[in-house]
Design an enzyme around this catalytic site. Structure first.
Site, PDB file in Angstrom:
ATOM      1  N   GLU A 316       6.009  24.410   6.436  1.00 52.31           N
ATOM      2  CA  GLU A 316       5.843  24.908   5.065  1.00 52.31           C
ATOM      3  C   GLU A 316       5.947  26.430   4.996  1.00 52.31           C
ATOM      4  O   GLU A 316       5.082  27.122   4.450  1.00 52.31           O
ATOM      5  CB  GLU A 316       4.515  24.413   4.482  1.00 52.31           C
ATOM      6  CG  GLU A 316       4.446  22.895   4.481  1.00 52.31           C
ATOM      7  CD  GLU A 316       3.243  22.310   3.755  1.00 52.31           C
ATOM      8  OE1 GLU A 316       2.210  22.984   3.676  1.00 52.31           O
ATOM      9  OE2 GLU A 316       3.375  21.170   3.280  1.00 52.31           O
ATOM     10  N   ASP A 390       0.433  13.097   4.647  1.00 47.14           N
ATOM     11  CA  ASP A 390      -0.423  14.214   4.225  1.00 47.14           C
ATOM     12  C   ASP A 390      -1.653  13.746   3.450  1.00 47.14           C
ATOM     13  O   ASP A 390      -1.685  13.873   2.230  1.00 47.14           O
ATOM     14  CB  ASP A 390       0.399  15.168   3.352  1.00 47.14           C
ATOM     15  CG  ASP A 390      -0.276  16.514   3.186  1.00 47.14           C
ATOM     16  OD1 ASP A 390      -1.246  16.778   3.903  1.00 47.14           O
ATOM     17  OD2 ASP A 390       0.179  17.294   2.340  1.00 47.14           O
ATOM     18  N   GLU A 418      -7.697  16.554  -1.946  1.00 46.02           N
ATOM     19  CA  GLU A 418      -6.472  17.066  -2.560  1.00 46.02           C
ATOM     20  C   GLU A 418      -5.680  15.986  -3.280  1.00 46.02           C
ATOM     21  O   GLU A 418      -5.173  16.218  -4.371  1.00 46.02           O
ATOM     22  CB  GLU A 418      -5.628  17.710  -1.446  1.00 46.02           C
ATOM     23  CG  GLU A 418      -4.241  18.122  -1.871  1.00 46.02           C
ATOM     24  CD  GLU A 418      -3.420  18.672  -0.699  1.00 46.02           C
ATOM     25  OE1 GLU A 418      -3.965  18.833   0.407  1.00 46.02           O
ATOM     26  OE2 GLU A 418      -2.226  18.945  -0.920  1.00 46.02           O
TER      27      GLU A 418
HETATM   28  C1  GCV Z   1      -2.634  24.509   3.950  1.00 51.04           C
HETATM   29  C2  GCV Z   1      -0.357  19.994   2.459  1.00 51.04           C
HETATM   30  C3  GCV Z   1      -1.126  20.768   1.427  1.00 51.04           C
HETATM   31  C4  GCV Z   1      -1.045  22.258   1.701  1.00 51.04           C
HETATM   32  C5  GCV Z   1      -1.568  22.508   3.115  1.00 51.04           C
HETATM   33  C6  GCV Z   1      -0.733  21.690   4.095  1.00 51.04           C
HETATM   34  C7  GCV Z   1      -1.238  21.821   5.510  1.00 51.04           C
HETATM   35  O1  GCV Z   1       0.994  20.216   2.318  1.00 51.04           O
HETATM   36  O2  GCV Z   1      -0.625  20.471   0.167  1.00 51.04           O
HETATM   37  O3  GCV Z   1      -1.827  22.912   0.754  1.00 51.04           O
HETATM   38  O4  GCV Z   1      -1.472  23.868   3.434  1.00 51.04           O
HETATM   39  O5  GCV Z   1      -0.808  20.344   3.743  1.00 51.04           O
HETATM   40  O6  GCV Z   1      -2.011  20.980   5.910  1.00 51.04           O
HETATM   41  O7  GCV Z   1      -0.852  22.746   6.195  1.00 51.04           O
END
Ligand code: GCV
Length: 736
Positions: A316, A390, A418
């Protein structure tokens, strides 16, 4: 919030508020949740008499900040429950609580027993009724002061739960070495995916001002055996590695230390480059290597018991070894080498999917890490999310568990919800964590559960651990809701002993949080235990996943197909069309099944297995395919959405029936949140049924009510300010 759009629900809430204002006058004292499960509420006269005679005084052998913390806790707890502080004395008498390490007193060692103390290990404890010079006493013995501290918390918990202290014979030892909360907290005090207000870490005012709240945080963690805190977001800022910020982290470490909690930091892979202190971030560059060594030395000078680093690399938008055409192991080992001389560890995340890889996202981490087994340094743990996608309401377990026998594997779960309705939805995560821990990977035949992979017993590892993405913020109740506290509590208990029963944990939490009365405990525990299946039903039944709105992940968005990369779009995950629904991950599709042990792959490949829990995760099936329930896939999808709403309605009813037994403040919050959850469950149900019907073109079965609004209404809902989004949020598209 959605209930404001649903007049019926709003009316119900107003009536509830009015009722509560009347109830308040004669009700129990209001509580705001700050004390968590450490309320130490006054006991009734009968219990006070019994426990009073078993806690006449406290005799401590030895002196240290950790023992002082244990004594302070006994003082707070016993004063609260018994109405008077225990006498701190050096003379053992009838009913004394005697505590210390084996090294501090030969009598402690003799009474606890060499074998039991050996089994307790460095952090465990023995808690037992015994005689000391003829006096009946309660003994808290351990090999370390922190073991004594854990024993003291255990004793207080027993009293809070009204369990008998007669003939005590408890011996506990944590099965995992690292039991860590990962705070996704940013330097500006925002929290990525945080739904309980700002970060508790007030870095701006540190180190000058040390918020007293840090100590209460430490007490809560220690009470359930959590022994590590990663202070900052995995999507890390390099500022944490500057001298000024190291001093701030050191001030926090000083507060956490007496509670047996080590501080860790998340670090950006190319920190030296980012800080302008090297010309590259290349792990082979001698200047980069030297920088990491010097930085580790500097941190350990400030924080001698510093735990180590957590790294999110190549994921990411984060830099990583891939940028230098190196493997994950090469990247990890370079940083781990800097920590090794100090005894520090490196937690290296397996949450990796590349922005230029067209393969099924859920296979990418496996493809990268599997060939690297045996190549990671001894002080590296590969930290793996529970599922390959996720933190969904339900995922099959990550295929890497058990697949890296020569690597330290650590589990990462999420406490902050989340994808599960944020802090307002009551979803007890102990049930989810336990499902993961009890999953049989078959890596070494039957019985190769995830619990046994991460406790090291399956492959003979001693560096073991479990991490939980924290749900803590500055909200008065810490977690944004009273029931969010249960997830923190359950995480600690399961990290201590992954084999623990989540129902038992829920019951313990309810007894300490609300009441020990069975008429309160039983319905709340039942409600908690059913809540996880409810969210699966009303969000992602039958193995659906990632159909939340993009960016913030709040509310449904199964129709979204406009984001740049395919796997950012919910449509990528469900493949719904006229012909059917589901992601073909069998050999005719992405073949993700091949990443599991053959026994697991056969089960997951069976369309009729597991009550359809993972059906649409692995299979694309016609809408008309008939399931063992007798229903077609289309009818089953709608049936489960309906069932999810009904369960939440029942949860809300159960809670409301407990009004006279719960203090008004906490009763009201949960009642209001359940009202919210009910309207949002209905929103999910209606939106998803409307959308999937637009794909299937099929009529609804008898008894399934049509959605309240047309599909376009749901598609038009915009939540620009939903909390907890990362800034910037490169991989999740534009918020709707
Ligand atoms: C910290 C998901 C979440 C992100 C998070 C990522 C991760 O994509 O939406 O907010 O980033 O996981 O665990 O690194």
């Amino acid at each position: 919030m959605i209930y404001s759009r649903v007049p019926g629900i709003r009316r119900a809430l107003l009536v509830l508020v009015a009722t509560l204002s009347c109830a308040h006058a004669g009700g129990a004292a209001a509580e705001d949740g700050y004390k968590l499960w450490l309320r130490y509420a006054p006991l009734d006269a009968g219990a006070r008499d019994i426990y009073g005679s078993q806690a006449t005084g406290v005799v401590a052998f030895g002196r240290s900040p950790v023992l002082a913390a244990a004594l302070a806790e006994l003082n707070t707890g016993l004063s609260g429950m018994l109405g008077a502080a225990p006498v701190a004395t050096s003379t053992v008498a009838d009913g004394s609580i005697v505590l210390g390490t084996a090294a501090s007193s030969p009598q402690i060692a003799a009474r606890a027993g060499a074998l039991r103390l050996a089994a307790a290990g460095p952090e465990g404890f023995v808690l037992q009724s015994t005689r000391w010079d003829g006096h009946p006493v309660t003994l808290i013995a351990a090999n370390s002061d922190v073991g004594v501290l854990y024993g003291a918390f255990h004793l207080l918990a027993l009293m809070q739960r009204h369990e008998s202290l007669a003939r005590l014979d408890v011996h506990e030892t944590p099965r995992l070495k690292l039991r860590v909360l990962d705070h996704w907290d940013n330097p500006d005090r925002t929290i990525e995916r945080g739904y309980a207000g700002q970060s508790i870490w007030d870095f701006w005012r540190l180190p000058g001002f040390v918020d007293p709240r840090y100590r209460d945080y430490a007490r809560a963690d220690a009470s359930i055996g959590i022994n590590g805190a990663v202070l900052n977001n995995v999507s890390a800022s390099s500022v944490y590695l500057t001298p000024r910020w190291i001093a701030k982290a050191a001030a926090i470490a000083q507060v956490l230390r007496p509670y047996g909690i080590r501080v860790y930091l998340s670090v950006l892979f190319n920190s030296p480059l980012d800080l302008g202190e090297t010309k590259s971030g290349d792990p082979r560059d001698p200047a980069v290597i030297a920088w990491w060594h010097a930085k580790a030395d500097e941190i350990y000078r400030a924080i001698p018991d510093f735990g180590g680093f957590l790294v999110k690399a190549d994921s990411e938008g984060q830099p990583g070894p891939r940028d230098y055409h190196l493997t994950q192991a090469q990247g990890a080992n370079m940083i781990a080498a800097a920590l090794a001389p100090h005894g520090g560890v490196l937690m290296w995340r397996a949450f990796i999917y590349a922005s230029d890889d067209a393969h099924d996202r859920v296979r990418q981490a496996y493809a990268q890490f599997k060939p690297l087994d045996g190549q990671f340094a001894d002080n590296v743990l590969v930290q793996i999310k529970n599922g390959p996608l996720d933190f969904q309401p339900r995922e099959p377990v990550h295929p890497l568990f058990g697949a890296l026998p020569r690597t330290n594997e650590m589990l990462e779960v999420q406490l902050t919800k989340e994808y599960l309705g944020f802090s307002t939805h009551l979803v007890y995560l102990g049930a989810l964590y336990s499902e993961v821990l009890q999953w049989d990977t078959f890596a070494r035949g039957a019985g190769s559960t995830v619990a046994r992979v991460i406790d090291g017993s399956l492959d003979g590892h001693t560096l073991t651990g479990m991490a939980g993405v924290s749900n803590v913020g500055v909200d008065r109740d810490w977690t944004g809701s009273i029931f969010g506290q249960a997830d923190w509590y359950a995480f600690g208990r399961l990290a201590w002993d992954p084999q623990s029963d989540p129902k038992r944990i829920a019951a313990d939490w309810v007894r300490m949080t609300f009441s020990t009365h069975p008429q309160v405990v039983t319905p709340i525990v039942d409600l908690m235990m059913g809540s996880r299946e409810a969210v699966v039903d009303y969000m992602t039944p039958l193995g659906l996943a990632h159909i939340m709105a993009s960016g913030h992940h709040y509310g449904p968005g199964p129709w979204i197909d406009t984001l740049k990369r395919p796997e950012w779009n919910p449509v990528y995950y469900h493949h719904a069309g006229k012909d059917g629904i589901g992601f073909d991950r069998t050999s005719t599709g992405s073949n993700a099944l091949a990443d599991y042990a053959p026994e697991v792959a056969v089960r997951l490949g069976d369309l009729k297995a597991d009550d359809g829990k993972f059906l649409l995760w692995f299979h694309h099936v016609p809408w008309t395919y008939r399931l063992p329930s007798g229903r077609t896939v289309w009818d089953e999808v709608t049936f489960r959405y309906d069932r999810g709403v009904s369960t939440v309605r029942a949860m809300s009813r159960t809670w409301n029936s407990l009004q006279s037994s719960i203090d008004p403040e906490r009763f009201y919050e949960t009642a209001a949140f359940l009202g919210e959850q009910l309207s949002e469950a209905k929103w999910w149900r209606d939106a998803c049924i409307a959308y999937f019907q637009s794909q299937s073109g099929l009529p609804l079965a008898a008894g399934i009510a049509p959605p309240e609004h047309p599909l376009s209404w749901y598609e038009d809902q915009v939540y620009r300010y939903a909390p907890g989004r990362s800034q910037p949020d490169p991989d999740h598209g534009v918020a709707r």
